[in-house]
Motif scaffolding. Structure first.
Motif, PDB file in Angstrom:
ATOM      1  N   LEU A   1       0.682  17.113  -3.084  1.00  0.00           N
ATOM      2  CA  LEU A   1       0.163  17.694  -2.000  1.00  0.00           C
ATOM      3  C   LEU A   1      -0.347  19.089  -2.451  1.00  0.00           C
ATOM      4  CD1 LEU A   1       2.345  17.556   1.250  1.00  0.00           C
ATOM      5  CD2 LEU A   1       0.097  16.325   0.788  1.00  0.00           C
ATOM      6  N   LYS A   2       0.269  19.542  -3.574  1.00  0.00           N
ATOM      7  CA  LYS A   2      -0.204  20.893  -4.294  1.00  0.00           C
ATOM      8  C   LYS A   2      -1.392  20.276  -5.082  1.00  0.00           C
ATOM      9  CE  LYS A   2       1.223  24.248  -7.557  1.00  0.00           C
ATOM     10  NZ  LYS A   2       0.062  24.285  -8.298  1.00  0.00           N
ATOM     11  N   VAL A   3      -1.634  19.108  -5.825  1.00  0.00           N
ATOM     12  CA  VAL A   3      -2.873  18.874  -6.340  1.00  0.00           C
ATOM     13  C   VAL A   3      -3.877  18.669  -5.298  1.00  0.00           C
ATOM     14  CG1 VAL A   3      -3.730  16.872  -7.567  1.00  0.00           C
ATOM     15  CG2 VAL A   3      -1.568  17.755  -8.258  1.00  0.00           C
ATOM     16  N   MET A   4      -3.744  17.911  -4.205  1.00  0.00           N
ATOM     17  CA  MET A   4      -4.505  17.479  -3.169  1.00  0.00           C
ATOM     18  C   MET A   4      -5.233  18.787  -2.666  1.00  0.00           C
ATOM     19  SD  MET A   4      -5.464  14.375  -3.425  1.00  0.00           S
ATOM     20  CE  MET A   4      -6.218  13.950  -2.005  1.00  0.00           C
TER      21      MET A   4
ATOM     22  N   ILE B   1      -0.758  16.988 -12.913  1.00  0.00           N
ATOM     23  CA  ILE B   1      -1.989  15.824 -12.598  1.00  0.00           C
ATOM     24  C   ILE B   1      -1.724  14.398 -13.286  1.00  0.00           C
ATOM     25  CG2 ILE B   1      -4.393  15.648 -13.266  1.00  0.00           C
ATOM     26  CD1 ILE B   1      -4.577  18.669 -13.171  1.00  0.00           C
ATOM     27  N   PHE B   2      -1.084  14.504 -14.582  1.00  0.00           N
ATOM     28  CA  PHE B   2      -0.906  13.305 -15.082  1.00  0.00           C
ATOM     29  C   PHE B   2       0.071  12.314 -14.097  1.00  0.00           C
ATOM     30  CE2 PHE B   2      -2.106  13.981 -19.715  1.00  0.00           C
ATOM     31  CZ  PHE B   2      -3.422  14.175 -19.290  1.00  0.00           C
ATOM     32  N   GLN B   3       1.236  13.111 -13.764  1.00  0.00           N
ATOM     33  CA  GLN B   3       2.032  12.419 -12.644  1.00  0.00           C
ATOM     34  C   GLN B   3       1.271  12.005 -11.569  1.00  0.00           C
ATOM     35  OE1 GLN B   3       5.168  15.404 -12.048  1.00  0.00           O
ATOM     36  NE2 GLN B   3       6.369  14.674 -13.656  1.00  0.00           N
ATOM     37  N   PHE B   4       0.415  12.922 -11.136  1.00  0.00           N
ATOM     38  CA  PHE B   4      -0.304  12.346  -9.896  1.00  0.00           C
ATOM     39  C   PHE B   4      -1.178  11.301 -10.021  1.00  0.00           C
ATOM     40  CE2 PHE B   4      -4.202  12.635  -7.408  1.00  0.00           C
ATOM     41  CZ  PHE B   4      -3.836  12.761  -5.921  1.00  0.00           C
ATOM     42  N   LEU B   5      -1.795  11.248 -11.026  1.00  0.00           N
ATOM     43  CA  LEU B   5      -2.801  10.181 -11.587  1.00  0.00           C
ATOM     44  C   LEU B   5      -1.944   8.644 -11.825  1.00  0.00           C
ATOM     45  CD1 LEU B   5      -5.579  12.029 -13.588  1.00  0.00           C
ATOM     46  CD2 LEU B   5      -5.479  11.290 -11.166  1.00  0.00           C
TER      47      LEU B   5
ATOM     48  N   LYS C   1       0.732  -1.120  -0.019  1.00  0.00           N
ATOM     49  CA  LYS C   1       0.089   0.067  -0.082  1.00  0.00           C
ATOM     50  C   LYS C   1       0.812   1.307  -0.063  1.00  0.00           C
ATOM     51  CE  LYS C   1      -3.529  -0.081   2.543  1.00  0.00           C
ATOM     52  NZ  LYS C   1      -4.498  -0.066   3.858  1.00  0.00           N
ATOM     53  N   ASN C   2       0.582   2.328  -0.813  1.00  0.00           N
ATOM     54  CA  ASN C   2       1.363   3.402  -0.770  1.00  0.00           C
ATOM     55  C   ASN C   2       0.345   4.742  -0.473  1.00  0.00           C
ATOM     56  OD1 ASN C   2      -0.315   4.030  -3.198  1.00  0.00           O
ATOM     57  ND2 ASN C   2       1.528   3.214  -4.533  1.00  0.00           N
ATOM     58  N   ARG C   3       1.105   5.801  -0.574  1.00  0.00           N
ATOM     59  CA  ARG C   3       0.103   7.080  -0.438  1.00  0.00           C
ATOM     60  C   ARG C   3      -0.858   7.341  -1.356  1.00  0.00           C
ATOM     61  NH1 ARG C   3       4.995   9.193  -2.403  1.00  0.00           N
ATOM     62  NH2 ARG C   3       4.848  11.036  -4.051  1.00  0.00           N
ATOM     63  N   TYR C   4      -0.647   6.836  -2.429  1.00  0.00           N
ATOM     64  CA  TYR C   4      -1.818   6.972  -3.431  1.00  0.00           C
ATOM     65  C   TYR C   4      -3.040   6.528  -3.154  1.00  0.00           C
ATOM     66  CZ  TYR C   4       1.747   9.540  -6.055  1.00  0.00           C
ATOM     67  OH  TYR C   4       2.806  10.361  -6.539  1.00  0.00           O
TER      68      TYR C   4
ATOM     69  N   GLU D   1       3.344   8.955  -9.898  1.00  0.00           N
ATOM     70  CA  GLU D   1       4.849   9.048 -10.049  1.00  0.00           C
ATOM     71  C   GLU D   1       5.226  10.598  -9.571  1.00  0.00           C
ATOM     72  OE1 GLU D   1       4.658   8.287 -14.473  1.00  0.00           O
ATOM     73  OE2 GLU D   1       5.250   6.156 -14.176  1.00  0.00           O
ATOM     74  N   GLY D   2       4.213  11.294  -8.942  1.00  0.00           N
ATOM     75  CA  GLY D   2       4.663  12.482  -8.594  1.00  0.00           C
ATOM     76  C   GLY D   2       5.570  12.561  -7.283  1.00  0.00           C
ATOM     77  N   THR D   3       6.147  13.727  -6.577  1.00  0.00           N
ATOM     78  CA  THR D   3       6.890  13.808  -5.651  1.00  0.00           C
ATOM     79  C   THR D   3       5.810  14.170  -4.636  1.00  0.00           C
ATOM     80  OG1 THR D   3       6.956  16.295  -5.983  1.00  0.00           O
ATOM     81  CG2 THR D   3       8.816  14.983  -6.866  1.00  0.00           C
ATOM     82  N   LEU D   4       6.289  13.979  -3.360  1.00  0.00           N
ATOM     83  CA  LEU D   4       5.203  14.140  -2.254  1.00  0.00           C
ATOM     84  C   LEU D   4       4.803  15.863  -2.330  1.00  0.00           C
ATOM     85  CD1 LEU D   4       4.053  13.489   0.421  1.00  0.00           C
ATOM     86  CD2 LEU D   4       5.975  14.096   1.519  1.00  0.00           C
TER      87      LEU D   4
END
Length: 382
Positions: free
Chosen positions: A359-362, A345-349, A308-311, A352-355
């Motif tokens: 957080l900026k997206v969320m 957004i694509f990295q987030f979905l 399980k990961n943060r996503y 593959e994003g950084t923390l």
């Protein structure tokens, strides 16, 4: 009765991706692998799309790529350059052919048409009961999805990404085939999260999918009437129907991995490989199949595969928002694209994003909705 090293139940996306990776890895050359499905997959029954950088593993079977994407609702509408990403389409018939052509060259692979009735663990083996015969293996990779465990709980929100799509052809060249309408929320929402998804495959051909993220399936006529209205509103009246497709994809953070055992692993949608907050399947399944094949080479207990990961938690928050306030979907996704670069957004979905970028997206979500959903999500961790 022959005993196989591995049995893969189901020849859908996850089963065939896993089989393809096993067939192209010499480690499995001395392993016997059986794929069981009640039908042979050779039709265009699915369309998979995903974003990635220009060079990709499946570029040889792509049907189409796009460089731009449109996202809009009633207050925000914008076209985005996706660089360095391309949005890519694969039709299922091309994918099925690639996989079956690959495994047909391998003497250690067998495909059997049979309807599966049940399976059970017997000592260190798994016995699979088919309609025609019984099969045995050391490890079972099971892509058969059972919705009942989700329906019999109320801890984790459960929505569906459901749609009907029309492939149409027009006499005149009217489409910009460099741009996909990723989410067009300018249609009537009727208390749900509803959007039109438009994939122009040429100047005079396109797929129009009327898509919802919601709890309830609609009557077929509702989807088709919505497509007809959309076409009429954008001035498309003279067209030919080429194909139709439909789908119903579960969106949930339900812990599917708890069904796994030492010898049985649930894969694909049945194993939680579908991206919970969007219903996207291809990219996640591709990543998970790679990880799975590497894991199988360690000969470890299959219950150890899941991580399980943060996503997972991010998805749970987004699902909490959509489950409690389904009518806010158009505003929510519009805000995400308005306040963030499409690349982030694509990295987030794609997980593959950084923390920091995640957080900026969320945090670009409306604060009162985000805070309430976060507390509900945290409560589920107790």
């Amino acid at each position: 009765m022959k005993k196989y090293d591995y049995i893969i139940l189901g020849s859908g996306l996850s089963g065939l991706l896993t089989a393809y990776r096993m067939a192209t890895d010499t480690w499995f050359d001395d392993k016997s692998i059986l794929i069981i499905d009640k039908e042979i997959k050779n039709q265009n029954d699915r369309t998979w799309c995903f974003w990635e950088e220009p060079k990709g593993e499946f570029d040889s079977i792509l049907s189409k790529t796009w460089e731009k994407a449109f996202v809009g609702n009633h207050v925000f509408q914008q076209s985005f350059e996706m660089n360095p990403y391309l949005y890519k389409m694969i039709r299922s018939r091309d994918f099925y052919k690639l996989v079956f052509d690959t495994i047909s060259c391998k003497s250690n692979f067998t495909f059997i048409n049979d309807e599966i009735l049940s399976w059970k663990t017997i000592e260190n083996s798994v016995e699979v009961q088919g309609k025609n015969q019984i099969y045995s293996c050391n490890f079972l990779l099971n892509s058969f999805f059972d919705v009942n465990p989700i329906l019999n709980q109320n801890k984790y929100p459960y929505l569906k990404q459901h749609f009907i799509g029309w492939f149409i052809k027009t006499k005149k060249e009217i489409f910009d085939d460099s741009e996909v309408k990723f989410m067009d929320f300018t249609i009537e929402q009727d208390g749900n999260t509803r959007f039109m998804y438009v994939l122009p495959t040429s100047k005079n051909e396109a797929l129009f999918e009327y898509t919802l993220f919601s709890e309830d399936i609609l009557e077929k006529s509702v989807y088709e009437k919505a497509i007809q209205n959309y076409l009429q509103n954008v001035g498309i009246t003279d067209y030919e129907m080429v194909e139709k497709e439909k789908g119903n994809i579960p969106m949930t953070c339900f812990p599917f991995h708890k069904q796994n055992s030492e010898c049985i692993l649930f894969i694909g949608t049945a194993g939680g490989w579908t991206k919970a907050s969007t219903g996207f399947t291809f990219f996640n399944s591709n990543k998970q199949s790679k990880k799975l094949v590497e894991f199988l080479k360690t000969n470890q207990n299959l219950t150890l595969f899941h991580r399980k990961n943060r996503y997972w938690f991010y998805d749970l928050i987004l699902l909490e928002v959509l489950h409690q306030n389904n009518e806010l979907g158009a505003k929510l996704f519009g805000t995400l694209f308005q306040k963030n670069s499409i690349q982030n957004i694509f990295q987030f979905l794609n997980e593959e994003g950084t923390l920091f970028s995640d957080l900026k997206v969320m945090l670009s979500l409306p604060s009162w909705v985000f805070i309430k959903a976060t507390f509900r999500a945290l409560w589920k961790l107790v």
